[in-house]
Design an enzyme around this catalytic site. Structure first.
Site, PDB file in Angstrom:
ATOM      1  N   ASP B 171      37.721  28.880  13.886  1.00 11.15           N
ATOM      2  CA  ASP B 171      36.710  28.087  14.592  1.00 11.15           C
ATOM      3  C   ASP B 171      36.047  29.008  15.613  1.00 11.15           C
ATOM      4  O   ASP B 171      36.743  29.757  16.298  1.00 11.15           O
ATOM      5  CB  ASP B 171      37.352  26.881  15.306  1.00 11.15           C
ATOM      6  CG  ASP B 171      36.345  25.763  15.593  1.00 11.15           C
ATOM      7  OD1 ASP B 171      35.251  26.085  16.100  1.00 11.15           O
ATOM      8  OD2 ASP B 171      36.653  24.596  15.315  1.00 11.15           O
ATOM      9  N   CYS B 298      28.362  14.256  12.498  1.00  8.94           N
ATOM     10  CA  CYS B 298      28.862  13.353  13.534  1.00  8.94           C
ATOM     11  C   CYS B 298      28.064  13.543  14.816  1.00  8.94           C
ATOM     12  O   CYS B 298      27.865  12.593  15.586  1.00  8.94           O
ATOM     13  CB  CYS B 298      30.326  13.630  13.826  1.00  8.94           C
ATOM     14  SG  CYS B 298      31.366  13.621  12.387  1.00  8.94           S
TER      15      CYS B 298
END
Lengths: 83, 377
Positions: B171, B298
């Site tokens: 990430d 999202c």
């Protein structure tokens, strides 16, 4: 007459409805009926997988897959989010 | 001292009759042999250190001793040592432990878990389907998480708690206030920190057994082979964009690593397992990505905070099953969850023989420009 489940990304096109009743004897007929009633769906349904009774229509007869009364049809587009 | 064979050997049957009595069984094999199984309640002193250690382990020289090794040769040497040290009532199992085991006499396999691990994983050890062997498999496994966000948070927490030995996290993002409504691996005091660092702290705090490998970078065609080369048993895909999803899929097919897939939007989530060679891949399910306006993230459309908790936990469950080799993973099945109606629906997935990546005649055999592939639709 079948119940079609509308994915969240297409609900603005169906007036917020999560499930709609559609008429037709095949998947093609059902989708045409949907598009006739909710015109903004036109061009968007092709990105959704279609399942009749839990089976992908690509493994059956595609858009010619017959639909009988009481079948639940699921429209399922890819969702990217893991966020 | 003379040792007639009649008084110095003990048969398998005689030895078995001595089990549970006053006689002491002494195993003089090496550690690696002992670890694979031994006679119940035996004492282990390898032959090489027998003379040094026997007095401490066996203070009572009057006690009856049955010494054994694999085939009866080392035990014969050990017997001579024991007798010379005054253990008059010692005999050896001339047929050896291998015959003992083959004949179906009792064998125990010693625990290879540390006492604190036995306590920590006791609730796993109690389940027959997991037990010590399954827990060992978890501890020896390596799982790579794509994303330390909504799905990666609960998935990594449960995998760390379960004792997955190595957790890799890819990430390149930093912790933002808007993450904390659902990304439970992070905390308010970690705002602005790299997510991989924040997650590592949380996971090693939960379970110091876990070795967390961090990759503070955005997964790309350039770095994915290097990251996958570290060797992973399972990939948990919690990416937040289509280019990464397709990249992970293609790489996993080529590297032969199963992917536990999860995706979420508002109140709805999907989970499945893509097992190369066994079931369909992501491209069999979704051959072409939808145009961006039909697939809001999202960040654009929102997500119920608990939803990734449900789907990410399902991903952890599938991962544990794959690693432990138990149950029926979600291969060829897509599980749909609707948080508003609280319903799970399952649809079946099939491998597409014409799939460009995992099909019979693949047309995509190296990494493509995934951003372009996903934007062009």
């Amino acid at each position: 007459m079948s119940v079609v489940r509308i994915p969240p990304t297409l609900r603005t096109d169906t007036g917020g409805e999560r499930e709609v009743i559609a008429q037709g004897d095949t998947v093609r007929d059902l989708l045409d009926d949907l598009t006739a009633r909710f015109p903004t769906l036109d061009g968007k349904l092709e990105y959704a997988n279609v399942y009749v009774d839990g089976e992908d229509i690509r493994t059956r007869d595609g858009f010619k897959t017959p639909v009988t009364a009481g079948d639940t049809v699921i429209l399922l587009p890819a969702m990217a989010g893991g966020c | 001292m003379a040792t007639s064979s009649e008084t110095s050997t003990v048969s398998l049957r005689e030895a078995a009759d001595l089990l549970g009595g006053d006689a002491l069984f002494l195993d003089v094999r090496e550690q690696g042999e002992w670890d694979l199984g031994h006679v119940p309640e035996a004492v282990h002193i390898p032959l090489g250190v027998l003379e040094d250690r026997v007095a401490d382990e066996l203070p009572n020289r009057e006690r009856e001793v049955v010494v054994y090794c694999a085939h009866g040769r080392r035990s014969l040497a050990a017997l001579a040592t024991l007798r010379s040290l005054g253990y008059e009532r010692s005999r050896h199992l001339s047929d050896g432990f291998e015959e003992w085991e083959k004949s179906g006499f009792p064998v125990v396999v010693p625990s290879t878990l540390e006492p604190d691990q036995r306590r920590r994983y006791s609730r796993h050890l109690l389940i027959p389907e997991i037990g010590e062997a399954g827990q060992r498999r978890l501890l020896e496994s390596s799982v790579l998480l794509i994303g330390a966000g909504g799905l990666g948070s609960p998935a990594s927490l449960y995998l760390a708690a379960a004792g997955v030995g190595t957790l890799g996290i890819v990430d390149d993002d930093v912790v933002d206030e808007s993450n904390l409504q659902r990304q439970i691996a992070h905390s308010t005091h970690r705002l602005g920190d790299p997510k991989v660092e924040s997650a590592r702290d949380t996971l090693t705090g939960l379970n110091p057994d876990v070795n967390v490998k961090t990759f503070n970078e955005r997964l790309s065609s350039e770095n994915i082979d290097r990251i996958l080369a570290e060797g992973w048993d399972v990939i948990v895909d919690g990416a937040d964009n289509f280019p990464t999803r397709y990249l992970v899929n293609d790489a996993s097919v080529w590297h032969g690593i199963p992917v536990v897939h999860g995706s979420i939007y508002r109140f709805e989530g999907q989970a499945t397992v893509f097992q190369p060679g066994e079931g369909p891949c992501y491209r069999c399910l979704f051959p072409t990505p939808p145009p961006p306006e039909l697939a809001p993230s999202c960040a654009e459309g929102g997500v119920l905070g608990v939803l990734p908790g449900v789907i990410g936990s399902l991903q952890a469950n599938e991962t544990i099953k794959l690693v432990a080799g138990i149950g029926e993973p979600l291969i060829g099945r897509l599980l749909l969850f609707d948080a508003l109606s609280t319903t799970f629906t399952e649809v079946s997935l099939r491998r597409d023989p014409d799939c460009p990546v995992c099909g019979e005649h693949p047309t995509v055999t190296e990494y493509i420009d995934y951003a372009e592939f996903c934007a062009a639709r």
